[in-house]
Scaffold this motif. Structure first.
Motif, PDB file in Angstrom:
ATOM      1  N   UNK A 197       0.837  -1.205   0.000  1.00  0.00           N
ATOM      2  CA  UNK A 197       0.000   0.000   0.000  1.00  0.00           C
ATOM      3  C   UNK A 197       0.868   1.250   0.000  1.00  0.00           C
ATOM      4  N   UNK A 198       1.892   1.289   0.856  1.00  0.00           N
ATOM      5  CA  UNK A 198       2.750   2.470   0.949  1.00  0.00           C
ATOM      6  C   UNK A 198       3.493   2.712  -0.356  1.00  0.00           C
ATOM      7  N   UNK A 199       3.852   1.650  -1.063  1.00  0.00           N
ATOM      8  CA  UNK A 199       4.602   1.784  -2.312  1.00  0.00           C
ATOM      9  C   UNK A 199       3.696   1.859  -3.524  1.00  0.00           C
ATOM     10  N   UNK A 200       2.364   1.816  -3.305  1.00  0.00           N
ATOM     11  CA  UNK A 200       1.428   1.894  -4.425  1.00  0.00           C
ATOM     12  C   UNK A 200       1.408   0.656  -5.290  1.00  0.00           C
ATOM     13  N   UNK A 201       1.775  -0.499  -4.719  1.00  0.00           N
ATOM     14  CA  UNK A 201       1.839  -1.735  -5.504  1.00  0.00           C
ATOM     15  C   UNK A 201       0.656  -2.664  -5.262  1.00  0.00           C
ATOM     16  N   UNK A 202      -0.266  -2.269  -4.377  1.00  0.00           N
ATOM     17  CA  UNK A 202      -1.437  -3.122  -4.161  1.00  0.00           C
ATOM     18  C   UNK A 202      -2.465  -2.837  -5.248  1.00  0.00           C
ATOM     19  N   UNK A 203      -2.828  -3.862  -5.983  1.00  0.00           N
ATOM     20  CA  UNK A 203      -3.768  -3.719  -7.083  1.00  0.00           C
ATOM     21  C   UNK A 203      -5.137  -4.276  -6.691  1.00  0.00           C
ATOM     22  N   UNK A 204      -6.174  -3.614  -7.169  1.00  0.00           N
ATOM     23  CA  UNK A 204      -7.541  -4.063  -6.918  1.00  0.00           C
ATOM     24  C   UNK A 204      -8.115  -4.719  -8.176  1.00  0.00           C
ATOM     25  N   UNK A 205      -8.664  -5.913  -8.015  1.00  0.00           N
ATOM     26  CA  UNK A 205      -9.341  -6.601  -9.123  1.00  0.00           C
ATOM     27  C   UNK A 205     -10.841  -6.411  -8.936  1.00  0.00           C
ATOM     28  N   UNK A 206     -11.357  -5.307  -9.451  1.00  0.00           N
ATOM     29  CA  UNK A 206     -12.747  -4.942  -9.194  1.00  0.00           C
ATOM     30  C   UNK A 206     -13.699  -5.625 -10.173  1.00  0.00           C
ATOM     31  N   UNK A 207     -14.781  -6.145  -9.605  1.00  0.00           N
ATOM     32  CA  UNK A 207     -15.854  -6.737 -10.398  1.00  0.00           C
ATOM     33  C   UNK A 207     -17.185  -6.352  -9.757  1.00  0.00           C
ATOM     34  N   UNK A 208     -18.265  -6.293 -10.527  1.00  0.00           N
ATOM     35  CA  UNK A 208     -19.579  -6.010  -9.928  1.00  0.00           C
ATOM     36  C   UNK A 208     -19.953  -7.096  -8.919  1.00  0.00           C
ATOM     37  N   UNK A 209     -20.228  -6.676  -7.696  1.00  0.00           N
ATOM     38  CA  UNK A 209     -20.532  -7.619  -6.615  1.00  0.00           C
ATOM     39  C   UNK A 209     -21.717  -7.080  -5.818  1.00  0.00           C
ATOM     40  N   UNK A 210     -22.681  -7.956  -5.523  1.00  0.00           N
ATOM     41  CA  UNK A 210     -23.816  -7.508  -4.711  1.00  0.00           C
ATOM     42  C   UNK A 210     -23.412  -7.501  -3.242  1.00  0.00           C
ATOM     43  N   UNK A 211     -24.035  -6.619  -2.489  1.00  0.00           N
ATOM     44  CA  UNK A 211     -23.741  -6.574  -1.054  1.00  0.00           C
ATOM     45  C   UNK A 211     -24.193  -7.876  -0.375  1.00  0.00           C
ATOM     46  N   UNK A 212     -25.209  -8.511  -0.934  1.00  0.00           N
ATOM     47  CA  UNK A 212     -25.668  -9.788  -0.362  1.00  0.00           C
ATOM     48  C   UNK A 212     -24.551 -10.833  -0.455  1.00  0.00           C
ATOM     49  N   UNK A 213     -23.855 -10.887  -1.599  1.00  0.00           N
ATOM     50  CA  UNK A 213     -22.749 -11.842  -1.746  1.00  0.00           C
ATOM     51  C   UNK A 213     -21.638 -11.541  -0.746  1.00  0.00           C
ATOM     52  N   UNK A 214     -21.367 -10.275  -0.553  1.00  0.00           N
ATOM     53  CA  UNK A 214     -20.332  -9.890   0.408  1.00  0.00           C
ATOM     54  C   UNK A 214     -20.697 -10.337   1.818  1.00  0.00           C
ATOM     55  N   UNK A 215     -21.953 -10.122   2.194  1.00  0.00           N
ATOM     56  CA  UNK A 215     -22.389 -10.447   3.551  1.00  0.00           C
ATOM     57  C   UNK A 215     -22.414 -11.953   3.784  1.00  0.00           C
ATOM     58  N   UNK A 216     -22.760 -12.729   2.752  1.00  0.00           N
ATOM     59  CA  UNK A 216     -22.732 -14.191   2.875  1.00  0.00           C
ATOM     60  C   UNK A 216     -21.300 -14.662   3.116  1.00  0.00           C
ATOM     61  N   UNK A 217     -20.355 -14.132   2.314  1.00  0.00           N
ATOM     62  CA  UNK A 217     -18.947 -14.506   2.492  1.00  0.00           C
ATOM     63  C   UNK A 217     -18.436 -14.093   3.866  1.00  0.00           C
ATOM     64  N   UNK A 218     -18.824 -12.905   4.314  1.00  0.00           N
ATOM     65  CA  UNK A 218     -18.393 -12.421   5.620  1.00  0.00           C
ATOM     66  C   UNK A 218     -18.906 -13.326   6.731  1.00  0.00           C
ATOM     67  N   UNK A 219     -20.170 -13.700   6.658  1.00  0.00           N
ATOM     68  CA  UNK A 219     -20.751 -14.557   7.692  1.00  0.00           C
ATOM     69  C   UNK A 219     -20.001 -15.888   7.774  1.00  0.00           C
ATOM     70  N   UNK A 220     -19.629 -16.405   6.611  1.00  0.00           N
ATOM     71  CA  UNK A 220     -18.900 -17.678   6.582  1.00  0.00           C
ATOM     72  C   UNK A 220     -17.544 -17.536   7.271  1.00  0.00           C
ATOM     73  N   UNK A 221     -16.896 -16.389   7.115  1.00  0.00           N
ATOM     74  CA  UNK A 221     -15.566 -16.190   7.697  1.00  0.00           C
ATOM     75  C   UNK A 221     -15.633 -15.817   9.165  1.00  0.00           C
TER      76      UNK A 221
END
Length: 357
Positions: A197-221
C-alpha cells in the motif's frame, strides 16, 4: 525586455519588437545608451508607430549593468527634446531603475525564503519518516520475535518430551506451535500488505458484486470466532445493490472490522453490521457494545503501531486497520471511527462508490 523582444506597456497597444530588428527603442537597448533624434525622417533606424512622431528620445533602464527596458518619449514636433530634457529623462530612468532593482531583490528574497521553507519542510519530513521507519522496524521486529520465541520454547519442550518418551503433553505443545506460526504468518502478510500500500503496488481486481454476496462470504468467515465468544452478528442490508469492488479485499476489510468488534466486546454481546445507500455511495457500519475508544486515541487509529493500550487485551500492531484504510481508499472511499468514550462501544464505518450502470 522579455526574452529577445521589447514589449510596450502603453495602455492601448502592446507591440512586440524583436531586439534584432529596426527601431530606435531596440537600438537603445542593444547599444545600452540614450538616443535623442530631432528629425526622425532622416534617421534610418526610425520605425513609425501609432504616433506621427518627428522627434524621439529613448533612455535605457539599467538593472545590474543590463538594459531591461526603456523610457520612450515621442513628439509630433521636430527637435522637441533638448539636452535638459535628456538629463531629466536620464534622472527619471535612474529612479525607475532603482525601483526595479529593489523589486527584483524583493522577488529574489521571497523566492529564496520559499526555497528554504521547502527545503526545511522536506528535511523535517525526512527526519519524521526516518523516526517512523525506525520505530516501525523496532516494533515489527519485536512483534515477529514474540511468536518466534514462543515457537522455539515449545520446540525445546517437544524435544525434551520426545527424549523422555513422555507424549502426554505433545498435543498441547504442537497446538501452541501452530497458533504462534499462524500468528507469525498473519503478521508477515500484514507487513507485506502495508508495504504494498505504501509503495502503491497493491492492485484491486474490481468486479460487480452484490452486497448480499459480500455479507454471505463475511458470515462464513466470521462465524467461528463469533460462536467461540457466544456473540451474534445482526445484519441489516438497506442497500441490496451492486458495488464495483475487489471482493476478496472488501471481505478482508469487513472481517477485520467485525473481528475487532468481537475482540473488544464482551462475550454474549451483539455486533451490528449496517449497509445503506448514501448519495451514490454505499455506507458500511460495524457497531459494537465493547470497551469504546478514548477521544485522544481516535486520531491514532488506522496508523501502523499506534501504541493504543486496551486494558485486558494485548497491544495490537494496528496493521489491520491501516490496511483497511489503504484498501478502502484504493476503492475511492474513506474510513473512520466514532466512539462515545470508554465503555460506550464503537462504530467503524467506510464508504465505497456505488457501481455505475
Amino acid at each position: 525586455v522579455e526574452g529577445s523582444e521589447l514589449v510596450s506597456h502603453r495602455p492601448k497597444s502592446a507591440p512586440r519588437l524583436p531586439l534584432s530588428g529596426r527601431g530606435l527603442t531596440v537600438k537603445a537597448v542593444r547599444e545600452d545608451h540614450t538616443i535623442r533624434v530631432g528629425d526622425t525622417g532622416g534617421d534610418p533606424d526610425f520605425v513609425k508607430g501609432s504616433l506621427d512622431a518627428h522627434s524621439e528620445l529613448v533612455v535605457p533602464l539599467r538593472v545590474r549593468g543590463e538594459a531591461v527596458g526603456v523610457i520612450n518619449l515621442e513628439s509630433t514636433r521636430g527637435y522637441a527634446f533638448t539636452h535638459d530634457d535628456q538629463r531629466l529623462a536620464e534622472t527619471l530612468a535612474l529612479h525607475v531603475s532603482g525601483t526595479l532593482e529593489r523589486i527584483r531583490l524583493a522577488e529574489e528574497k521571497q523566492l529564496t525564503q520559499e526555497r528554504m521553507l521547502r527545503e526545511e519542510a522536506a528535511a523535517e519530513q525526512a527526519r519524521m519518516l526516518a523516526t517512523v521507519k525506525t520505530r516501525f522496524l523496532s516494533t515489527a521486529t519485536h512483534e515477529i520475535r514474540t511468536p518466534l520465541t514462543s515457537i522455539m520454547g515449545y520446540t525445546e519442550l517437544i524435544q525434551g518430551a520426545l527424549e523422555a518418551e513422555d507424549t502426554s503433553k505433545l498435543q498441547v505443545y504442537f497446538d501452541a506451535v501452530q497458533r504462534n506460526a499462524e500468528r507469525l504468518t498473519r503478521l508477515t502478510d500484514d507487513l507485506l500488505d502495508t508495504q504494498r500500500i505504501e509503495e502503491g503496488r497493491m492492485k484491486m481486481s474490481k468486479t460487480p458484486t452484490t452486497t448480499r454476496e459480500l455479507l454471505v462470504d463475511l458470515a462464513r468467515e466470521a462465524t467461528p470466532r463469533l460462536i467461540h465468544r457466544r456473540q451474534t452478528l445482526e445484519v441489516s442490508d438497506g442497500f441490496g445493490g451492486v458495488v464495483d469492488a475487489d471482493r476478496d479485499r472488501l471481505i478482508q476489510v469487513l472481517a477485520n472490522l467485525v473481528g475487532n468488534a468481537s475482540k473488544f466486546s464482551p462475550e454474549g454481546s451483539a455486533i451490528q453490521l449496517l449497509v445503506e445507500e448514501r448519495g451514490g455511495e454505499v455506507l458500511f457500519s460495524v457497531r459494537d457494545e465493547g470497551v469504546g475508544i478514548p477521544p485522544e486515541d481516535l486520531p491514532k487509529l488506522f496508523k501502523p503501531f499506534p501504541g493504543i493500550h486496551v486494558e485486558g487485551n494485548r497491544e495490537g500492531t494496528g496493521l489491520g486497520l491501516n490496511i483497511c484504510k489503504g484498501i478502502v481508499e484504493l476503492h475511492g472511499g474513506r474510513i473512520w471511527a466514532e466512539s462515545g468514550g470508554l465503555g460506550k462501544g464503537s462504530t467503524f464505518s467506510f464508504t465505497i462508490p456505488e457501481a455505475q450502470p
